[in-house]
Structures are given as structure tokens and as C-alpha cells.
Scaffold this motif. Structure first.
Motif, PDB file in Angstrom:
ATOM      1  N   LEU A 118      -2.818   6.595   0.216  1.00 39.51           N
ATOM      2  CA  LEU A 118      -3.801   6.607  -0.858  1.00 39.51           C
ATOM      3  C   LEU A 118      -5.211   6.830  -0.302  1.00 39.51           C
ATOM      4  CD1 LEU A 118      -2.506   3.562  -2.949  1.00 39.51           C
ATOM      5  CD2 LEU A 118      -2.553   5.944  -3.709  1.00 39.51           C
ATOM      6  N   PRO A 119      -6.078   7.493  -1.075  1.00 42.13           N
ATOM      7  CA  PRO A 119      -7.453   7.738  -0.583  1.00 42.13           C
ATOM      8  C   PRO A 119      -8.147   6.460  -0.129  1.00 42.13           C
ATOM      9  CG  PRO A 119      -7.042   8.975  -2.602  1.00 42.13           C
ATOM     10  CD  PRO A 119      -5.852   8.083  -2.397  1.00 42.13           C
ATOM     11  N   GLN A 120      -7.956   5.373  -0.892  1.00 41.17           N
ATOM     12  CA  GLN A 120      -8.444   4.068  -0.476  1.00 41.17           C
ATOM     13  C   GLN A 120      -7.235   3.213  -0.109  1.00 41.17           C
ATOM     14  OE1 GLN A 120     -11.338   3.322  -3.979  1.00 41.17           O
ATOM     15  NE2 GLN A 120     -12.246   2.238  -2.242  1.00 41.17           N
ATOM     16  N   GLN A 121      -7.006   3.060   1.171  1.00 41.61           N
ATOM     17  CA  GLN A 121      -5.829   2.349   1.638  1.00 41.61           C
ATOM     18  C   GLN A 121      -5.900   0.872   1.220  1.00 41.61           C
ATOM     19  OE1 GLN A 121      -4.887   1.743   6.025  1.00 41.61           O
ATOM     20  NE2 GLN A 121      -3.716   3.603   5.590  1.00 41.61           N
ATOM     21  N   PRO A 122      -4.776   0.298   0.767  1.00 40.23           N
ATOM     22  CA  PRO A 122      -4.800  -1.116   0.371  1.00 40.23           C
ATOM     23  C   PRO A 122      -5.016  -2.030   1.572  1.00 40.23           C
ATOM     24  CG  PRO A 122      -2.553  -0.244   0.331  1.00 40.23           C
ATOM     25  CD  PRO A 122      -3.463   0.928   0.552  1.00 40.23           C
ATOM     26  N   ASP A 123      -5.642  -3.176   1.289  1.00 39.64           N
ATOM     27  CA  ASP A 123      -5.818  -4.201   2.322  1.00 39.64           C
ATOM     28  C   ASP A 123      -4.582  -5.070   2.456  1.00 39.64           C
ATOM     29  OD1 ASP A 123      -8.574  -3.491   2.757  1.00 39.64           O
ATOM     30  OD2 ASP A 123      -9.058  -4.553   0.896  1.00 39.64           O
ATOM     31  N   HIS A 124      -3.803  -5.157   1.378  1.00 38.50           N
ATOM     32  CA  HIS A 124      -2.623  -6.014   1.376  1.00 38.50           C
ATOM     33  C   HIS A 124      -1.637  -5.451   0.358  1.00 38.50           C
ATOM     34  CE1 HIS A 124      -1.288 -10.228   2.591  1.00 38.50           C
ATOM     35  NE2 HIS A 124      -0.316  -9.825   1.783  1.00 38.50           N
ATOM     36  N   ILE A 125      -0.357  -5.424   0.703  1.00 41.33           N
ATOM     37  CA  ILE A 125       0.685  -4.931  -0.194  1.00 41.33           C
ATOM     38  C   ILE A 125       1.573  -6.098  -0.602  1.00 41.33           C
ATOM     39  CG2 ILE A 125       2.682  -3.390  -0.444  1.00 41.33           C
ATOM     40  CD1 ILE A 125       1.401  -1.564   1.667  1.00 41.33           C
ATOM     41  N   LEU A 126       1.840  -6.193  -1.904  1.00 40.90           N
ATOM     42  CA  LEU A 126       2.753  -7.198  -2.443  1.00 40.90           C
ATOM     43  C   LEU A 126       4.039  -6.504  -2.878  1.00 40.90           C
ATOM     44  CD1 LEU A 126       0.231  -9.080  -4.777  1.00 40.90           C
ATOM     45  CD2 LEU A 126       0.767  -9.611  -2.392  1.00 40.90           C
ATOM     46  N   ILE A 127       5.171  -6.977  -2.419  1.00 40.78           N
ATOM     47  CA  ILE A 127       6.461  -6.417  -2.824  1.00 40.78           C
ATOM     48  C   ILE A 127       7.212  -7.465  -3.631  1.00 40.78           C
ATOM     49  CG2 ILE A 127       8.698  -5.538  -2.075  1.00 40.78           C
ATOM     50  CD1 ILE A 127       7.400  -4.426   0.399  1.00 40.78           C
ATOM     51  N   GLU A 128       7.491  -7.152  -4.891  1.00 45.02           N
ATOM     52  CA  GLU A 128       8.338  -8.021  -5.711  1.00 45.02           C
ATOM     53  C   GLU A 128       9.753  -7.458  -5.685  1.00 45.02           C
ATOM     54  OE1 GLU A 128       9.241  -9.344 -10.320  1.00 45.02           O
ATOM     55  OE2 GLU A 128       7.269  -8.515  -9.841  1.00 45.02           O
ATOM     56  N   THR A 129      10.660  -8.170  -5.052  1.00 42.68           N
ATOM     57  CA  THR A 129      12.034  -7.689  -4.976  1.00 42.68           C
ATOM     58  C   THR A 129      12.759  -7.993  -6.290  1.00 42.68           C
ATOM     59  OG1 THR A 129      13.014  -9.748  -4.137  1.00 42.68           O
ATOM     60  CG2 THR A 129      12.053  -8.240  -2.514  1.00 42.68           C
ATOM     61  N   GLU A 180       5.041   4.829   2.451  1.00 42.56           N
ATOM     62  CA  GLU A 180       4.230   5.909   3.031  1.00 42.56           C
ATOM     63  C   GLU A 180       3.219   6.435   2.010  1.00 42.56           C
ATOM     64  OE1 GLU A 180       6.757   8.134   6.434  1.00 42.56           O
ATOM     65  OE2 GLU A 180       7.561   8.382   4.421  1.00 42.56           O
ATOM     66  N   ALA A 181       3.640   6.531   0.743  1.00 37.87           N
ATOM     67  CA  ALA A 181       2.728   7.010  -0.300  1.00 37.87           C
ATOM     68  C   ALA A 181       1.582   6.021  -0.522  1.00 37.87           C
ATOM     69  CB  ALA A 181       3.498   7.231  -1.609  1.00 37.87           C
ATOM     70  N   LEU A 182       1.875   4.726  -0.500  1.00 31.18           N
ATOM     71  CA  LEU A 182       0.819   3.731  -0.667  1.00 31.18           C
ATOM     72  C   LEU A 182      -0.169   3.767   0.495  1.00 31.18           C
ATOM     73  CD1 LEU A 182       2.842   0.642  -2.012  1.00 31.18           C
ATOM     74  CD2 LEU A 182       1.257   2.087  -3.287  1.00 31.18           C
ATOM     75  N   MET A 183       0.341   3.972   1.692  1.00 32.89           N
ATOM     76  CA  MET A 183      -0.538   4.022   2.857  1.00 32.89           C
ATOM     77  C   MET A 183      -1.357   5.307   2.907  1.00 32.89           C
ATOM     78  SD  MET A 183       1.596   2.157   5.929  1.00 32.89           S
ATOM     79  CE  MET A 183       2.963   3.328   5.918  1.00 32.89           C
TER      80      MET A 183
END
Length: 344
Positions: free
Chosen positions: A92-103, A87-90
Motif C-alpha cells: 500500500l502507498p502508506q504501509q500499515p504500522d500494525h496488521i490485525l488478522i481475525e481468523t 503482500e498487497a497490504l505491505m
């Protein structure tokens, strides 16, 4: 994007030391015009991978877009950690185009995929694909294969035992959940090792998967981003050893933090790591060393007896100290004994 209202998310899974962080660094350096965000989860309290990735921050993936969740497995802390972070990433003032999750290297991907159905986020993000990174040399050597004789012996003594080794279960779950498998460290495995690893994964996978090899995390991002898998919508084709269980534990594995003095010879640490891998079945070591008369800190990354050391950046204002995180199966972690090997 699969849906213009949803941000695509790539879940990058793989066992300890497989090369997930190296792959993400490559993607950050080659964003294909996309604004990226990265969520990295580590097993243990020393955030080595997150710090490595923050050192690669740029205008396409600024430092505020790189979030670290340490000392906890992301698949077990969905409500407390994962959902608020997404939710915090979404937001952001400039929303990301793609999110990478490293588990974490010990994380099971499927419980994380289930989290994408949470009401707070399900209409806003989608799993573009699950990318499993597998160490080709380790797979070819059978390091993740279940020891059938040992399992049979355990079951003969206790009929309630119905599981494989912790290593094999985690590896199998990661492969079973994947949309694509990347065989890392192809240069170390060689052609025969790559062929052997490919055959083992094809035999293990519950369905046909693309399997590609790579060295130093280098691959065309277009091959692995934009898969449009919507993986959260077809969990039934991604079997897990933990299907039907309300939760799962990671008590099979543990970590220890080892503090060392400023060192004159880093090779003594490398030899201690190799000895620990041979004698105490240590799986993974990572951290930083302070070397006498050197302004740069030394990054240590080890998988089994394979040790890699390199100076990564100046210490700057940070306190100069040597600290390593050591990861192994629970019964192999004896902090005092491990410390004694390093001090020998």
C-alpha cells in the motif's frame, strides 16, 4: 516493533461468536496513533464481519486497508490467499504500522503462524502476538470440554478413533497457541463464571498465560499490542492436535445460507434461532434482516440461544433482503430443515 524492518502482526483467534470482531472494532477506534490494516477471514460466503469492520473505517484504518477472505479457512489457503493478501497490504502507498488478522472461528492458529516463515514475507513481518478470545460464559458452562464418556464409547466401538470432539479440539488448539487469553462477555458470565472459565483455561493451557476479562471488546490496546512475541520463532511451545500432519480438514463443520423475505417481526427470527440451537445444535447465526417500514438494516449475531439484534445502518442503495449464515457441526446442517424452522 521487534525489528524495525518488520511490520508487527497480531493474530486474533477464538471460536465462533467469541467477540473477535468486537475487539477489533475497539482497536480500530483506539489506534494509539498507529496506521492499522485488518485481514478478516470468515467461514461461509456471507461476509458479515468484514462489512461490520469496513463500517468503522477511518483515516487510521481506511477501507482499502480492510481485506476480507470469505468462504475458506485462512489456515488452509496460505499460498492462494494469505500470502498474496499480506503482500498487497505491505505494498500500500502508506504501509500499515500494525496488521490485525481475525481468523475464522474454526481456524487453527498454528498453521497460519507457520506461513510467516514463507520466503516472500518472513523478512518483512513478524507475529507480535496471538490473542485468543474466549466466551467466558460458554467456557464456564463447559461447552468446549470434551465429552469423555462419549469419546470412550466411540473408541470402544472403533479402536481407530483417537480424537476429542471437533469443538474441544479447535478450542484447545486456539488456547495452546495463544500469548494472551481474553475472556469476553464478562458481564454475562459474572464473577463466578469468570473464575470458572479462568480455571478451565489454566488447566488446558500448556504454559502459563495471562488471562484478562473484558466486556464489549474494551481493553487498553497497549495491553495486547506490542507483545513482541515473534511467535513464528517458537512454534514448539505451541502444541496442536494436528502436529505432524501435512494438512487438516474442516469437514466437521458446515454452513448454510438462509434467505428470508422482508419481515414484520424480527422476534420471530430470534425465536427460530433459539429453537435451532436447542433442537439442531446450531452454533452460530449471523447476517442481516430487512424489517418492513424500517430504513435501517438489522444486524443479527447469535451464539447458541443467545441472540443479539440491532439496527446498524441504512440500506442506502443496497437491495433490501434478509439473509443469514448458519454454522454448526456438519451433521447438524440440513438447509431445508433449517429453512422450515425460520418459515414456521
Amino acid at each position: 516493533m521487534t525489528d524495525l524492518s518488520k511490520i508487527p502482526v497480531s493474530v486474533i483467534t477464538g471460536f465462533l461468536g467469541a467477540g473477535k470482531t468486537t475487539l477489533i472494532r475497539h482497536l480500530m477506534r483506539n489506534p494509539q496513533g498507529k496506521r492499522l490494516a485488518v485481514l478478516v477471514n470468515e467461514f461461509g460466503t456471507v461476509g458479515v464481519d468484514g462489512e461490520i469492520l469496513r463500517s468503522c473505517a477511518d483515516e487510521n484504518c481506511p477501507e482499502e486497508n480492510i481485506v476480507e477472505l470469505a468462504n475458506g479457512c485462512i489456515c488452509c489457503t496460505v499460498a492462494d490467499d494469505f500470502i498474496p493478501t499480506i503482500e498487497a497490504l505491505m505494498a500500500l502507498p502508506q504501509q500499515p504500522d500494525h496488521i490485525l488478522i481475525e481468523t475464522s472461528g474454526l481456524a487453527l492458529p498454528k498453521p497460519l503462524l507457520k506461513a510467516f516463515d514463507w520466503p516472500a514475507i518472513r523478512s518483512r513481518i513478524t507475529v507480535d502476538g496471538v490473542i485468543a478470545v474466549a466466551d467466558a460464559e460458554a467456557v464456564a458452562a463447559g461447552r468446549f470440554a470434551p465429552d469423555e464418556e462419549a469419546i470412550a464409547a466411540q473408541r470402544a466401538g472403533d479402536e481407530s478413533i483417537d480424537h476429542e470432539t471437533p469443538l474441544s479440539e479447535v478450542f484447545e488448539d486456539q488456547i495452546a497457541c495463544a500469548d494472551i487469553v481474553l475472556l469476553s462477555k464478562a458481564d454475562l458470565a459474572g464473577d463466578e463464571g469468570i473464575s470458572a472459565a479462568r480455571a478451565l483455561i489454566e488447566a488446558e493451557a500448556p504454559r502459563r498465560l495471562p488471562i484478562l476479562s473484558l466486556t464489549d471488546g474494551v481493553i487498553d490496546p497497549r495491553v495486547i499490542l506490542g507483545l513482541n512475541a515473534a511467535a513464528e520463532d517458537n512454534l514448539d511451545v505451541r502444541p496442536s492436535h494436528h502436529d505432524g500432519a501435512d494438512d487438516h480438514e474442516h469437514d466437521d463443520f458446515d454452513s448454510a445460507i438462509i434467505d428470508l423475505p422482508i419481515l414484520a417481526d424480527p422476534e420471530s427470527v430470534a425465536e427460530a434461532i433459539r429453537r435451532l440451537a436447542r433442537e439442531r445444535d446450531i452454533l452460530r447465526v449471523k447476517g442481516y434482516l430487512a424489517i418492513r417500514d424500517k430504513p435501517m438494516r438489522m444486524l443479527v449475531q447469535a451464539v447458541g440461544e443467545r441472540v443479539r439484534m440491532q439496527y446498524d445502518r441504512p440500506w442506502g442503495d443496497q437491495p433490501r433482503r434478509s439473509q443469514l449464515v448458519v454454522i454448526a457441526e456438519h451433521d447438524a446442517i440440513d438447509p431445508a430443515a433449517i429453512q422450515a424452522v425460520f418459515e414456521a
